[in-house]
Each structure stands twice: as C-alpha cells, then as structure tokens.
Write a protein that holds these residues in place. Structure first.
Motif, mmCIF file in Angstrom:
data_model
loop_
_atom_site.group_PDB
_atom_site.id
_atom_site.type_symbol
_atom_site.label_atom_id
_atom_site.label_comp_id
_atom_site.label_asym_id
_atom_site.label_seq_id
_atom_site.Cartn_x
_atom_site.Cartn_y
_atom_site.Cartn_z
ATOM 1 N N LEU A 399 0.620 -1.410 -0.180
ATOM 2 C CA LEU A 399 0.149 0.017 0.120
ATOM 3 C C LEU A 399 1.155 1.151 -0.085
ATOM 4 O O LEU A 399 2.196 1.289 0.528
ATOM 5 N N ASP A 400 0.289 2.288 -0.737
ATOM 6 C CA ASP A 400 1.094 3.588 -0.837
ATOM 7 C C ASP A 400 0.714 4.465 0.625
ATOM 8 O O ASP A 400 -0.665 5.013 0.698
ATOM 9 N N PRO A 401 1.718 4.484 1.558
ATOM 10 C CA PRO A 401 1.271 5.311 2.814
ATOM 11 C C PRO A 401 0.642 6.690 2.715
ATOM 12 O O PRO A 401 -0.103 7.235 3.334
ATOM 13 N N ALA A 402 1.344 7.086 1.491
ATOM 14 C CA ALA A 402 0.615 8.535 1.219
ATOM 15 C C ALA A 402 -0.821 8.703 0.546
ATOM 16 O O ALA A 402 -1.215 9.695 0.493
ATOM 17 N N ARG A 403 -1.297 7.508 0.251
ATOM 18 C CA ARG A 403 -2.658 7.614 -0.399
ATOM 19 C C ARG A 403 -3.613 6.777 0.630
ATOM 20 O O ARG A 403 -4.450 6.006 0.175
ATOM 21 N N LEU A 404 -3.233 6.652 1.757
ATOM 22 C CA LEU A 404 -3.969 5.683 2.774
ATOM 23 C C LEU A 404 -4.999 6.555 3.534
ATOM 24 O O LEU A 404 -4.469 7.606 4.086
ATOM 25 N N ALA A 405 -6.297 6.210 3.647
ATOM 26 C CA ALA A 405 -7.058 6.924 4.586
ATOM 27 C C ALA A 405 -7.828 5.958 5.435
ATOM 28 O O ALA A 405 -7.946 4.676 5.132
ATOM 29 N N PHE A 406 -8.372 6.541 6.533
ATOM 30 C CA PHE A 406 -9.084 5.333 7.460
ATOM 31 C C PHE A 406 -10.685 5.908 7.819
ATOM 32 O O PHE A 406 -10.623 7.336 7.774
ATOM 33 N N LEU A 407 -11.427 4.979 7.719
ATOM 34 C CA LEU A 407 -12.772 5.430 7.577
ATOM 35 C C LEU A 407 -13.331 4.617 8.963
ATOM 36 O O LEU A 407 -13.390 3.263 9.023
ATOM 37 N N GLY A 408 -13.799 5.206 10.278
ATOM 38 C CA GLY A 408 -14.231 4.419 11.161
ATOM 39 C C GLY A 408 -15.722 4.794 11.449
ATOM 40 O O GLY A 408 -16.020 6.406 11.523
ATOM 41 N N TYR A 409 -16.608 3.935 12.097
ATOM 42 C CA TYR A 409 -17.800 4.597 12.543
ATOM 43 C C TYR A 409 -18.156 4.078 13.974
ATOM 44 O O TYR A 409 -17.789 2.766 14.309
ATOM 45 N N SER A 410 -18.700 4.924 14.772
ATOM 46 C CA SER A 410 -19.007 4.530 16.356
ATOM 47 C C SER A 410 -17.618 3.984 16.985
ATOM 48 O O SER A 410 -16.563 4.612 17.155
ATOM 49 N N ASN A 411 -17.833 2.831 17.492
ATOM 50 C CA ASN A 411 -16.660 2.048 17.932
ATOM 51 C C ASN A 411 -15.560 1.984 17.435
ATOM 52 O O ASN A 411 -14.174 2.319 17.813
ATOM 53 N N GLY A 412 -15.428 1.740 15.977
ATOM 54 C CA GLY A 412 -14.373 2.024 15.124
ATOM 55 C C GLY A 412 -13.916 3.249 15.057
ATOM 56 O O GLY A 412 -12.690 3.452 15.013
ATOM 57 N N ALA A 413 -14.725 4.192 15.030
ATOM 58 C CA ALA A 413 -14.089 5.533 14.829
ATOM 59 C C ALA A 413 -13.628 6.141 16.099
ATOM 60 O O ALA A 413 -12.522 6.957 16.386
ATOM 61 N N ASN A 414 -13.941 5.627 17.490
ATOM 62 C CA ASN A 414 -13.354 5.675 18.673
ATOM 63 C C ASN A 414 -11.835 5.285 18.724
ATOM 64 O O ASN A 414 -11.155 5.766 19.324
ATOM 65 N N LEU A 415 -11.797 4.071 18.343
ATOM 66 C CA LEU A 415 -10.475 3.390 18.202
ATOM 67 C C LEU A 415 -9.202 4.371 17.307
ATOM 68 O O LEU A 415 -8.116 4.558 17.812
ATOM 69 N N ILE A 416 -9.754 4.630 16.386
ATOM 70 C CA ILE A 416 -9.288 5.670 15.208
ATOM 71 C C ILE A 416 -8.679 6.962 16.118
ATOM 72 O O ILE A 416 -7.445 7.501 16.332
ATOM 73 N N GLY A 417 -9.620 7.644 16.766
ATOM 74 C CA GLY A 417 -9.348 8.852 17.672
ATOM 75 C C GLY A 417 -8.283 8.373 18.760
ATOM 76 O O GLY A 417 -7.567 9.432 18.944
ATOM 77 N N ALA A 418 -8.181 7.116 19.342
ATOM 78 C CA ALA A 418 -7.168 6.891 20.261
ATOM 79 C C ALA A 418 -6.316 6.934 19.691
ATOM 80 O O ALA A 418 -4.867 7.486 20.097
ATOM 81 N N ILE A 419 -5.899 6.170 18.574
ATOM 82 C CA ILE A 419 -4.653 5.994 17.803
ATOM 83 C C ILE A 419 -3.960 7.326 17.372
ATOM 84 O O ILE A 419 -2.802 7.367 17.338
ATOM 85 N N LEU A 420 -4.822 8.064 16.805
ATOM 86 C CA LEU A 420 -4.555 9.673 16.398
ATOM 87 C C LEU A 420 -3.543 10.135 17.464
ATOM 88 O O LEU A 420 -2.705 10.935 17.214
ATOM 89 N N GLN A 421 -4.189 9.965 18.802
ATOM 90 C CA GLN A 421 -3.389 10.781 19.952
ATOM 91 C C GLN A 421 -2.159 9.896 20.507
ATOM 92 O O GLN A 421 -1.092 10.369 20.926
ATOM 93 N N LEU A 422 -2.206 8.611 20.449
ATOM 94 C CA LEU A 422 -1.420 7.632 21.074
ATOM 95 C C LEU A 422 -0.054 7.513 20.186
ATOM 96 O O LEU A 422 0.986 7.148 20.636
ATOM 97 N N TYR A 423 -0.399 7.175 18.792
ATOM 98 C CA TYR A 423 0.449 7.092 17.855
ATOM 99 C C TYR A 423 0.256 7.849 16.641
ATOM 100 O O TYR A 423 -0.341 7.718 15.422
#
Length: 507
Positions: A399-423
């Motif tokens: 995968l091309d890291p420069a063209r990578l996006a993440f889509l999360g809903y509810s519980n999945g969005a919450n984990l993405i939010g945590a990763i954004l802050q932790l990593y």
C-alpha cells in the motif's frame, strides 16, 4: 422419474482456498456464483460438470473467517465423487504432490476409495466407478458426478425409511453403515449412536438435496410431509425446492432439475457473473462490494496475508492506487462499511478489518464496562496492536502510505481517535463518523505533535453520545491536527449526508 442427489451444500471459511481445491485441484467447473437466498450478503458458489448438471453439483456458502463447526450425528458427513476407476493411482499422486491430506486407497462396498480433506477439513471421497458425466469436463480423469453422501444418524433405521420417500431402496450393509440405493447414486447411513451432536459452522456439510421430477413433484412431497417440519416451496431461481429434517435431524432438500443454471448465462459464460437474489436487486452493487473476492485458477489474484487482525479486501475494476482502511461499529464486521466507502471513493481499494474484542458474541474494538465507561487497558493494547497492523498491511499488500485513509464508525471511529493521539504517525488521514473521546487520561500533546494529521469528524446533533465528541475535537486541535468537525442533523445512525460530506472532504 428423476431420482438421486441433486446437490450437496457445505460451508467454507476461506473462499480462495475453496475455489483452489474444487475448481483447481479437483477440476470441477464453477458454474454459478450468487448471493445467498436466505442471506443476500452471503456468497454462494456452485461447482459441477461442464453445464452444472443435477447430480454433479457441490455448492458452498461462504462464511469468510467464520467459526468452525463440528461433525457429529444429525449431519451430512462426507461427499463421494465418482472418478474413472483407472484414475485412482493418478489421483493419489496428485494429492500427495499437492500436499492434500489423503487416506487410502481402500475398499468400501466393493469400490476403490480415496479419502481427501478439503481446506476446511470436509471429507471428499473419490470413488473409482464408471459413472459417465452428463456434460464431461476437459480433464479426462475429473470427477464425473456425485457418487453419494454419508449421513451420521442416531436413528439409522428411521433415516433409511425417510430416505425411501426420495426414491432410495435398501442396499448392502457393512458394519455400522447401511447403504441406500437410487437409480444413480447411494446414501451411506452410519449408525452414529454415542457420537457428539453436530454443530453448524464452517467446515461442515449443511445439507443434501434430492432430485424432484418437476414442480408438481415438489408440491406433492410438501403435502406428503405435512406432519413434519417441511418448509414451504422456495423459488431459488435455478430450481424450486423445499427443506425438511429427517428423524435424526439431518437437513434435506428436494429440488427440481429445471430451469437450471443456463437460465441467465450461456453455457460458455457459466460462473462468470455474480448474481444476487431477486429480492435484493436494489442492493446489488452494495452486495457485490461486500462479498469476498477470489480468483479462478490461472487468473490474477491478490493474496490474502495472515495478519493479526481478521480482514477482507475489495479491489475495484479500475483501482486508482488509494486505499481506505475500514473500522466497523459495535456489532459490525469487516464488510459493513464497504458499500459506504465504495460510494465515497469508487476507485479506492478497500481493506475492512474486524475488531478483536467481543461482547456477548458481537464484535467490538475494545471492551467496555457500560455504555460510556471503557476498559482503558484494553484500549491501549488494541491501539498498539492496530498501529502495528497498519505497518504490516502496508508491507504485505504494497500500500502507498501517502494515499492511505481511514474510515471508522462509532466504536471503530473511537479506536481511530485513540490511535491519532497515542501513535500520531500511524494515521495521517481519517474520517470519524460519530467518534468520541474514549481515553480517560489522554496524552497531553505538545504543540504541533499532530501536525500532518487531516481529520474529518461528522457528529450527530441528536447523538446520545455526542456530548463526548468535543473532548476528542479539543485533543486533536491542541496537537495541531487539521480538523474539520461538522454536526449533522442526525442521531448516532448514519445518514445520506455522511456520504455527501465525506465524499466532498476526501476529494
């Protein structure tokens, strides 16, 4: 009058391995691919002779990465396929060369038998017997038709009597096995008294279907079975049928030969198009995106890697090099967000991932103590694991890291939010649908620590959890993330406006 077996249906957990075995190793033809008639989101594959003739068909429902079942009494336990008698030695060599588990040859009821195991552990017997195919396959030693099935019954005498309704008569007995014979094939009914009961799941044969002469025969059978649990007659597009359980609990089907699989494809095109049941036509494109993809032997394929999160990919016809990684909400799975993501970015490759934490049998990304109190240790552990998964997926799939996006809903969005802050370096672009702050002791971000992150938060004005969204917004802004937080006239559920705004933002 038509008698004998129409088809046998099993359940597989790995579609590509299943195709490689039945269409690749055995050389059967994939004659039809459809959405399930009971569950349109479930892929159903049909293998058989060159035209998918009744009596040659082995079909599989695909429960990708589903829980395994257990073989026991009350089930179809084995499939038997006829092959030319002189080919048994070559089949043994082929199995050993391909490292397919094989036992034999042995003699059963005077016939030479090889026992193989398919990738799910289903026992497939190759029986050396002269049973010409109705529509021969190109390989001269390919299976010609179904020789029979083995049933595990705690009430073998009653199962034998019940099988007589479908045109079977008593044959030989060998130890604990009673053979029932039709004009074309056999049923071996094994006394399974004392066995564990069977459990549905992957690696299990779900049912065997017998041939009905026509629609009137199915309707007459329905009347004859009026005091049983027989279902109404179902229109399966390619045949009409009913289901019933025999006295041992074995699921049986009674199906017509016609109209057959050339109803909507020419003989040359059989198996090339994915069809959906008529009642699901409005969802056809979504279903095609959600169902697992596979390649036939000789076709280009994208290998699936064995990473530490269960995942599924969807590659569009014209990929543009971008990838969206999808994290479902509570109770969802790896395919739930694929239709939405495909609408947002039709040419993006999709990688749906399944959360590893379960709560009363439903999928989640981390444990919770109540609706708004979350297991902080579990969040930290799963955030770390998912950050590592991102690195693994980038390497494994190129995968091309420069063209990578993440889509999360509810519980999945919450984990993405945590990763954004932790990593902060793990995720650079994300769409959070109804995301909230779940970290009780969120790290204090230095100024500019989250610079380079581009985040869209779509909150619901009536979302019962919405009061926890501002804390996440504040944490991201404090670290310097490029945050676009929007409030929609919606609750916690998704709306059409989520699609429109996500699509505009991603472009």
């Amino acid at each position: 009058m038509s008698t004998g077996i129409h088809h046998v249906t099993g359940i597989t957990r790995r579609v590509q391995a299943n195709v490689d075995f039945y269409a690749g190793f055995l050389g059967l033809r994939l004659v039809k691919r459809t959405g399930g008639f009971e569950d349109a989101e479930q892929l159903h594959l049909f293998y058989g002779d060159a035209l998918g003739s009744p009596g040659s068909l082995v079909t599989f429902l695909v429960w990708e990465d589903g829980a395994p079942g257990r073989v026991g009494h009350g089930q179809v336990a084995e499939i038997a396929l006829a092959v030319p008698p002189e080919s048994i030695g070559e089949w043994l060599t082929r199995a050993m060369t391909a490292r397919i588990p094989v036992d034999g040859p042995s003699r059963e009821f005077g016939e030479t038998v090889l026992r193989l195991k398919d990738p799910d552990g289903v026992i497939v017997k190759l029986v050396g017997i002269d049973m010409p195919a109705d529509a021969p396959l190109p390989d001269p030693i390919a299976p010609t038709r179904l020789r029979g099935v083995t049933l595990f019954s705690e009430t073998p005498e009653q199962s034998c009597d019940f099988a007589a309704r479908f045109g079977y008569r008593p044959g030989q007995v060998a130890g604990a096995v009673r053979r029932m014979v039709s004009d074309t094939d056999v049923i071996d009914i094994r006394d399974a008294t004392g066995f564990f009961p069977g459990i549905p799941g992957t690696g299990i044969l779900d049912h065997v279907a017998f041939r009905a002469a026509d629609v009137d025969a199915v309707r007459q059978m329905r009347l004859a079975l009026k005091d049983t649990d027989a279902t109404n007659v179902h229109d399966r597009t390619y045949f009409l049928s009913l289901y019933v359980r025999d006295p041992a609990g074995i699921l049986l089907e009674y199906a017509t030969d016609r109209p057959g699989f050339v109803l909507d494809e020419t003989p040359q095109e059989l198996g090339s198009t994915l069809f959906v049941p008529p009642q699901a036509k409005a969802r056809a494109q979504d279903l095609r995106v959600m169902m697992p993809q596979f390649a036939l032997p000789g076709e280009e394929r994208t290998p699936m890697r064995d990473l530490h999160f269960t995942h599924r990919s969807h590659r569009p016809e014209n990929p543009d090099g971008s990838t969206i990684i999808l994290l479902h909400g509570t109770g969802g799975n790896e395919s739930d967000l694929m239709p939405l993501a495909n609408r947002i970015a039709p040419n993006a490759t999709l990688l749906g991932v399944r959360g590893r934490s379960t709560e009363e049998g439903i999928n989640r990304w981390f444990r919770r103590f109540d609706a708004v109190t979350y297991d902080q240790a579990d969040i930290l552990a799963e955030a770390e694991a998912f950050a590592a998964f991102i690195d693994d997926a980038v390497r494994a799939y190129g995968l091309d890291p420069a063209r990578l996006a993440f889509l999360g809903y509810s519980n999945g969005a919450n984990l993405i939010g945590a990763i954004l802050q932790l990593y902060p370096q793990a995720i650079r672009r994300a769409i959070l649908l109804r995301g909230i702050q779940v970290l009780e002791d969120a790290p204090q971000q230095a100024e500019g620590a989250l610079a380079g992150q581009k985040v869209l938060m779509l909150n619901g004005a009536r979302d019962m959890f919405g009061r926890m969204a501002p804390a996440l917004e504040a944490a991201l802004r404090q670290g310097g993330a490029d945050l676009d937080a929007q409030t929609l006239p919606a609750g916690h559920e998704l709306s059409a406006e989520d699609l429109n705004r996500a699509q505009a933002w991603l472009v």
